[in-house]
Write a protein that holds these residues in place. Structure first.
Motif, mmCIF file in Angstrom:
data_model
loop_
_atom_site.group_PDB
_atom_site.id
_atom_site.type_symbol
_atom_site.label_atom_id
_atom_site.label_comp_id
_atom_site.label_asym_id
_atom_site.label_seq_id
_atom_site.Cartn_x
_atom_site.Cartn_y
_atom_site.Cartn_z
ATOM 1 N N ALA A 223 20.962 -5.393 -6.433
ATOM 2 C CA ALA A 223 20.978 -4.871 -4.345
ATOM 3 C C ALA A 223 19.036 -4.096 -4.468
ATOM 4 C CB ALA A 223 21.016 -4.967 -3.433
ATOM 5 N N GLY A 224 18.815 -3.783 -5.739
ATOM 6 C CA GLY A 224 17.912 -2.485 -5.708
ATOM 7 C C GLY A 224 16.790 -3.045 -7.001
ATOM 8 N N LEU A 225 16.187 -2.748 -6.764
ATOM 9 C CA LEU A 225 14.954 -2.920 -8.101
ATOM 10 C C LEU A 225 13.985 -2.118 -8.761
ATOM 11 C CD1 LEU A 225 12.018 -5.577 -6.716
ATOM 12 C CD2 LEU A 225 14.300 -6.010 -8.251
ATOM 13 N N THR A 226 14.279 -1.507 -9.752
ATOM 14 C CA THR A 226 13.910 0.236 -10.252
ATOM 15 C C THR A 226 12.689 -0.600 -11.048
ATOM 16 O OG1 THR A 226 15.975 0.598 -10.906
ATOM 17 C CG2 THR A 226 14.382 1.576 -12.045
ATOM 18 N N PHE A 227 11.189 0.516 -10.676
ATOM 19 C CA PHE A 227 10.748 0.444 -11.899
ATOM 20 C C PHE A 227 10.186 2.034 -12.521
ATOM 21 C CE2 PHE A 227 10.146 -0.286 -7.238
ATOM 22 C CZ PHE A 227 9.437 -2.225 -7.761
ATOM 23 N N ARG B 254 5.671 -5.673 1.784
ATOM 24 C CA ARG B 254 5.289 -6.281 2.668
ATOM 25 C C ARG B 254 6.832 -7.644 3.301
ATOM 26 N NH1 ARG B 254 1.219 -4.666 3.910
ATOM 27 N NH2 ARG B 254 -0.328 -4.800 2.517
ATOM 28 N N PRO B 255 6.788 -8.147 4.384
ATOM 29 C CA PRO B 255 5.953 -8.061 5.448
ATOM 30 C C PRO B 255 5.728 -6.610 5.543
ATOM 31 C CG PRO B 255 8.591 -9.078 5.683
ATOM 32 C CD PRO B 255 8.160 -8.784 4.521
ATOM 33 N N GLU B 256 5.116 -5.956 6.499
ATOM 34 C CA GLU B 256 4.989 -4.460 7.115
ATOM 35 C C GLU B 256 6.281 -4.057 7.306
ATOM 36 O OE1 GLU B 256 1.476 -3.097 9.196
ATOM 37 O OE2 GLU B 256 0.263 -4.683 7.763
ATOM 38 N N THR B 257 6.662 -2.526 7.803
ATOM 39 C CA THR B 257 8.601 -1.687 7.644
ATOM 40 C C THR B 257 7.546 -0.837 8.565
ATOM 41 O OG1 THR B 257 9.887 -2.482 8.085
ATOM 42 C CG2 THR B 257 9.132 -1.248 5.838
ATOM 43 N N LYS B 258 8.488 -0.471 9.309
ATOM 44 C CA LYS B 258 8.320 1.318 9.756
ATOM 45 C C LYS B 258 8.399 2.058 8.960
ATOM 46 C CE LYS B 258 10.271 4.280 13.020
ATOM 47 N NZ LYS B 258 11.657 4.535 14.516
ATOM 48 N N ALA B 259 7.651 3.330 8.627
ATOM 49 C CA ALA B 259 8.182 4.084 7.366
ATOM 50 C C ALA B 259 8.560 5.298 8.476
ATOM 51 C CB ALA B 259 6.730 4.937 6.917
ATOM 52 N N TYR B 260 9.310 5.869 7.936
ATOM 53 C CA TYR B 260 10.424 7.044 8.613
ATOM 54 C C TYR B 260 9.361 8.425 8.515
ATOM 55 C CZ TYR B 260 13.367 4.416 10.815
ATOM 56 O OH TYR B 260 13.983 3.236 11.488
ATOM 57 N N VAL C 195 14.022 -5.099 6.611
ATOM 58 C CA VAL C 195 13.592 -6.509 7.196
ATOM 59 C C VAL C 195 14.386 -7.540 6.710
ATOM 60 C CG1 VAL C 195 10.868 -5.204 7.345
ATOM 61 C CG2 VAL C 195 11.500 -6.444 5.241
ATOM 62 N N ASN C 196 14.253 -9.006 6.929
ATOM 63 C CA ASN C 196 14.981 -9.794 7.074
ATOM 64 C C ASN C 196 14.356 -10.327 4.949
ATOM 65 O OD1 ASN C 196 17.776 -9.492 8.430
ATOM 66 N ND2 ASN C 196 16.165 -10.883 9.571
ATOM 67 N N GLY C 197 15.160 -11.161 4.649
ATOM 68 C CA GLY C 197 14.492 -11.394 3.265
ATOM 69 C C GLY C 197 13.744 -10.704 2.062
ATOM 70 N N ASP C 198 13.050 -11.302 1.695
ATOM 71 C CA ASP C 198 12.554 -10.392 0.562
ATOM 72 C C ASP C 198 11.419 -9.980 0.513
ATOM 73 O OD1 ASP C 198 13.784 -12.669 -1.152
ATOM 74 O OD2 ASP C 198 12.540 -13.920 -1.759
ATOM 75 N N ILE C 199 11.388 -8.852 0.271
ATOM 76 C CA ILE C 199 10.679 -7.797 0.525
ATOM 77 C C ILE C 199 9.347 -7.798 -1.648
ATOM 78 C CG2 ILE C 199 12.044 -5.485 -0.184
ATOM 79 C CD1 ILE C 199 9.965 -4.859 2.291
ATOM 80 N N ASP C 200 8.194 -7.884 -0.709
ATOM 81 C CA ASP C 200 7.086 -7.524 -1.337
ATOM 82 C C ASP C 200 6.892 -5.902 -2.039
ATOM 83 O OD1 ASP C 200 5.446 -7.869 -4.093
ATOM 84 O OD2 ASP C 200 4.106 -8.356 -2.246
ATOM 85 N N ALA C 201 6.843 -5.524 -3.199
ATOM 86 C CA ALA C 201 6.360 -3.513 -2.691
ATOM 87 C C ALA C 201 6.011 -3.809 -3.880
ATOM 88 C CB ALA C 201 7.938 -2.200 -3.141
ATOM 89 N N HIS C 202 4.260 -2.639 -3.134
ATOM 90 C CA HIS C 202 3.890 -1.983 -4.233
ATOM 91 C C HIS C 202 3.196 -0.615 -3.558
ATOM 92 C CE1 HIS C 202 -0.827 -2.615 -5.952
ATOM 93 N NE2 HIS C 202 0.030 -1.925 -5.983
ATOM 94 N N ILE C 203 3.745 0.062 -4.768
ATOM 95 C CA ILE C 203 3.891 1.971 -4.740
ATOM 96 C C ILE C 203 2.223 1.425 -5.926
ATOM 97 C CG2 ILE C 203 5.116 3.554 -5.095
ATOM 98 C CD1 ILE C 203 6.874 1.554 -4.964
ATOM 99 N N LYS C 204 1.585 2.351 -4.659
ATOM 100 C CA LYS C 204 0.556 3.469 -5.550
ATOM 101 C C LYS C 204 0.792 4.683 -5.818
ATOM 102 C CE LYS C 204 -2.581 0.224 -4.448
ATOM 103 N NZ LYS C 204 -3.928 -0.041 -4.190
ATOM 104 N N MET C 205 0.728 5.850 -6.538
ATOM 105 C CA MET C 205 0.443 7.217 -6.782
ATOM 106 C C MET C 205 0.110 7.755 -7.986
ATOM 107 S SD MET C 205 3.866 7.810 -8.735
ATOM 108 C CE MET C 205 5.119 6.067 -8.661
ATOM 109 N N LEU C 206 -0.374 9.366 -7.850
ATOM 110 C CA LEU C 206 -1.306 9.670 -9.153
ATOM 111 C C LEU C 206 0.164 10.464 -9.889
ATOM 112 C CD1 LEU C 206 -3.546 10.585 -10.392
ATOM 113 C CD2 LEU C 206 -4.146 12.209 -8.444
ATOM 114 N N ILE C 207 0.526 10.177 -11.314
ATOM 115 C CA ILE C 207 1.512 11.800 -11.636
ATOM 116 C C ILE C 207 0.919 12.127 -12.651
ATOM 117 C CG2 ILE C 207 2.329 9.742 -13.190
ATOM 118 C CD1 ILE C 207 5.020 10.253 -12.592
ATOM 119 N N CYS C 208 0.806 13.878 -12.107
ATOM 120 C CA CYS C 208 0.207 15.079 -12.855
ATOM 121 C C CYS C 208 1.377 15.642 -13.641
ATOM 122 C CB CYS C 208 -0.046 15.916 -12.065
ATOM 123 S SG CYS C 208 -1.428 14.444 -10.927
#
Length: 120
Positions: free
Chosen positions: A11-15, A61-67, A97-110
């Motif tokens: 139930a999780g995705l790993t990148f 997506r869909p948008e959700t509240k960040a803590y 959120v209910n259903g599928d989620i589309d995640a897009h994570i952007k970063m600068l890794i140094c």
């Protein structure tokens, strides 16, 4: 550019980000949890990165509240440059959120150099 490899795990995705960090997205109770596990010596940046760097960005997506983000570490780099960010394993929480989620994570890794990257 960082390479993103998607693997479905319990139930999780790993990148995998070119072996400098592993990013996972999991559902836990009523939360979505994005975990970034940095390789030793590598770091990413907080939403206010300090004097240099770029803030990490979480687009769900869909948008959700960040803590609140985890408490970052302040680093003074060569030339008296203040940077603010993360090393090791960090967890970022969002409302589920209910259903599928589309995640897009952007970063600068140094480490000694910085590499812009993204994971989808």
């Amino acid at each position: 550019m960082l390479k993103a490899i998607l693997v479905l795990l319990f139930a999780g995705l790993t990148f995998a980000a070119e072996e400098h960090a592993t990013i996972s997205l999991q559902r836990h109770q009523k939360f979505l949890v994005v975990t970034i596990n940095h390789d030793k010596g590598w770091h990413t940046y907080w939403k206010n990165p300090g004097d240099s760097g770029l803030p990490s960005e979480f687009i769900l997506r869909p948008e959700t509240k960040a803590y609140e983000w985890p408490v970052p570490t302040r680093h003074m780099e060569a030339g008296d440059i203040l940077t603010i960010g993360y090393e090791g394993k960090q967890h970022f929480f969002f409302d589920d959120v209910n259903g599928d989620i589309d995640a897009h994570i952007k970063m600068l890794i140094c480490k000694d150099i910085c590499i812009p990257g993204e994971a989808k």
